[in-house]
Design an enzyme around this catalytic site. Sequence first.
Site, PDB file in Angstrom:
ATOM      1  N   ASP A  18     -22.501  21.761  21.334  1.00  0.00           N
ATOM      2  CA  ASP A  18     -23.553  22.773  21.200  1.00  0.00           C
ATOM      3  C   ASP A  18     -24.160  23.152  22.546  1.00  0.00           C
ATOM      4  O   ASP A  18     -24.201  24.323  22.916  1.00  0.00           O
ATOM      5  CB  ASP A  18     -24.659  22.271  20.261  1.00  0.00           C
ATOM      6  CG  ASP A  18     -24.180  22.056  18.835  1.00  0.00           C
ATOM      7  OD1 ASP A  18     -23.391  22.887  18.359  1.00  0.00           O
ATOM      8  OD2 ASP A  18     -24.586  21.068  18.215  1.00  0.00           O
ATOM      9  N   ARG A  98     -36.053  11.893  18.958  1.00  0.00           N
ATOM     10  CA  ARG A  98     -36.341  13.305  19.220  1.00  0.00           C
ATOM     11  C   ARG A  98     -37.744  13.564  19.767  1.00  0.00           C
ATOM     12  O   ARG A  98     -37.903  14.348  20.707  1.00  0.00           O
ATOM     13  CB  ARG A  98     -36.095  14.137  17.956  1.00  0.00           C
ATOM     14  CG  ARG A  98     -34.641  14.164  17.504  1.00  0.00           C
ATOM     15  CD  ARG A  98     -33.740  14.676  18.622  1.00  0.00           C
ATOM     16  NE  ARG A  98     -32.362  14.824  18.181  1.00  0.00           N
ATOM     17  CZ  ARG A  98     -31.340  14.157  18.700  1.00  0.00           C
ATOM     18  NH1 ARG A  98     -31.548  13.267  19.652  1.00  0.00           N
ATOM     19  NH2 ARG A  98     -30.114  14.375  18.271  1.00  0.00           N
ATOM     20  N   ASP A 127     -33.302  18.052  13.093  1.00  0.00           N
ATOM     21  CA  ASP A 127     -33.707  17.910  14.493  1.00  0.00           C
ATOM     22  C   ASP A 127     -34.471  19.114  15.018  1.00  0.00           C
ATOM     23  O   ASP A 127     -35.329  18.984  15.892  1.00  0.00           O
ATOM     24  CB  ASP A 127     -32.486  17.641  15.377  1.00  0.00           C
ATOM     25  CG  ASP A 127     -32.038  16.188  15.317  1.00  0.00           C
ATOM     26  OD1 ASP A 127     -32.825  15.344  14.860  1.00  0.00           O
ATOM     27  OD2 ASP A 127     -30.905  15.896  15.735  1.00  0.00           O
ATOM     28  N   SER A 179     -19.685  15.647  14.391  1.00  0.00           N
ATOM     29  CA  SER A 179     -20.986  15.803  15.019  1.00  0.00           C
ATOM     30  C   SER A 179     -21.575  14.410  15.171  1.00  0.00           C
ATOM     31  O   SER A 179     -21.796  13.711  14.183  1.00  0.00           O
ATOM     32  CB  SER A 179     -21.899  16.679  14.145  1.00  0.00           C
ATOM     33  OG  SER A 179     -23.192  16.762  14.708  1.00  0.00           O
TER      34      SER A 179
END
Length: 409
Positions: A18, A98, A127, A179
Amino acid sequence: MNKENIKKVVLAYSGGLDTSIIIPWLKENYNNCEVIAVSGNVGQNDELEGLEEKALKTGASKLYILDLTEEYADDYILPCLKAGAAYEGYLLGTSHARPLIAKGLVEIALKEGADAICHGCTGKGNDQVRFELAIAHFAPNMPVIAPWREWDIKSRDEEIDYAEAHNIPLKISRETNYSKDKNMWHLSHEGLDLENPANMPAYDKPGFLEMSVSPMQAPDEPTEIEIDFEQGKPVALNGEAMSFKEMILKLNEIGGKNGIGLLDLVENRLVGMKSRGVYETPAGTILYEAHSYLESITLDKMTAHKKAELALTYADLVYNGQWFTPLKEALDAFVNKTQETVTGKVKLVLYKGNVIKAGVSSDYSLYNEDLASFGESDYDQTDSQGFIRLYGLPIKVQAMLDAKLKNKQ
């Protein structure tokens, strides 16, 4: 957000699929803006190798690598361990990383005078919420760019097409295009064959597991360990004092060799859909089991039961990106109070994916062998007669009323 005003963007950069394509995409779609890549080191180690060269080659003006490992262990993982917080069995490995990474992004964005912060989270995931709520806490007026909510790319295959067209090197292929998210606490796997819950994960396939081995491939001999806790914090392993970060890394090594910490989970995402993922959390699984074991003898019944209830609330807050909230702060105060007596030693045996309890002791133990013994003790068993009579009185009164009403009919 007026794109013409965006001249400098701070990008949450991992070097994965990404974020690798986001750098050229930002420059193409945001007036050839300056892109400053920021990677928060939360223990992903080998994934940081060659990151600066890759970021610069794909168009970033610079790369910051923030060493957040100690802070992550002590200020984010440890509070969740003390709280016993788990979301549907998931030990929050991505969730509690995060807010810390977002905090680092804001610090660099303010330092560099950036006009916006960008992340590579999809519009389907959790996220995006975790990043943006944390950014809102530290920089409430900072614009956020989320390419997955803007661009025409629809899938990871199309991302690979974009990368190939722009000569962006990737460490993955279309066949290994899981992922993944990795840090010192866990490794998550999503996508490909895992998207069908009917498929068993390829635990024995070379390269699938990275932190662990499958229980079937674990040693035939058990591994015994002893962990010392002080007020809920692990402080020593097999008699050797160490920091919490060192404890996690060492237990990852020991637990991973014994196939500890694999979780195959269909979870309920914040955005409303169910999602299937496979998690590797060797140290976390061991530490949660050890901590709970010690609490079983050091917490009274009412506190333990209320703490278990609030652990669900705590896990929901962390999972849903609400780390920096008054309720989370209040729960931390409650948890820390409960941990004042969670001090002692825990013995465990690790064997082929199993964490086996092997003994627990504490100077604060509420377990009284004399009272609990089946042998002779000072406990007066006749006391229970009056207790049962009073405890069961509401049931007796209700039964008498039911009989009376039935007779009237």
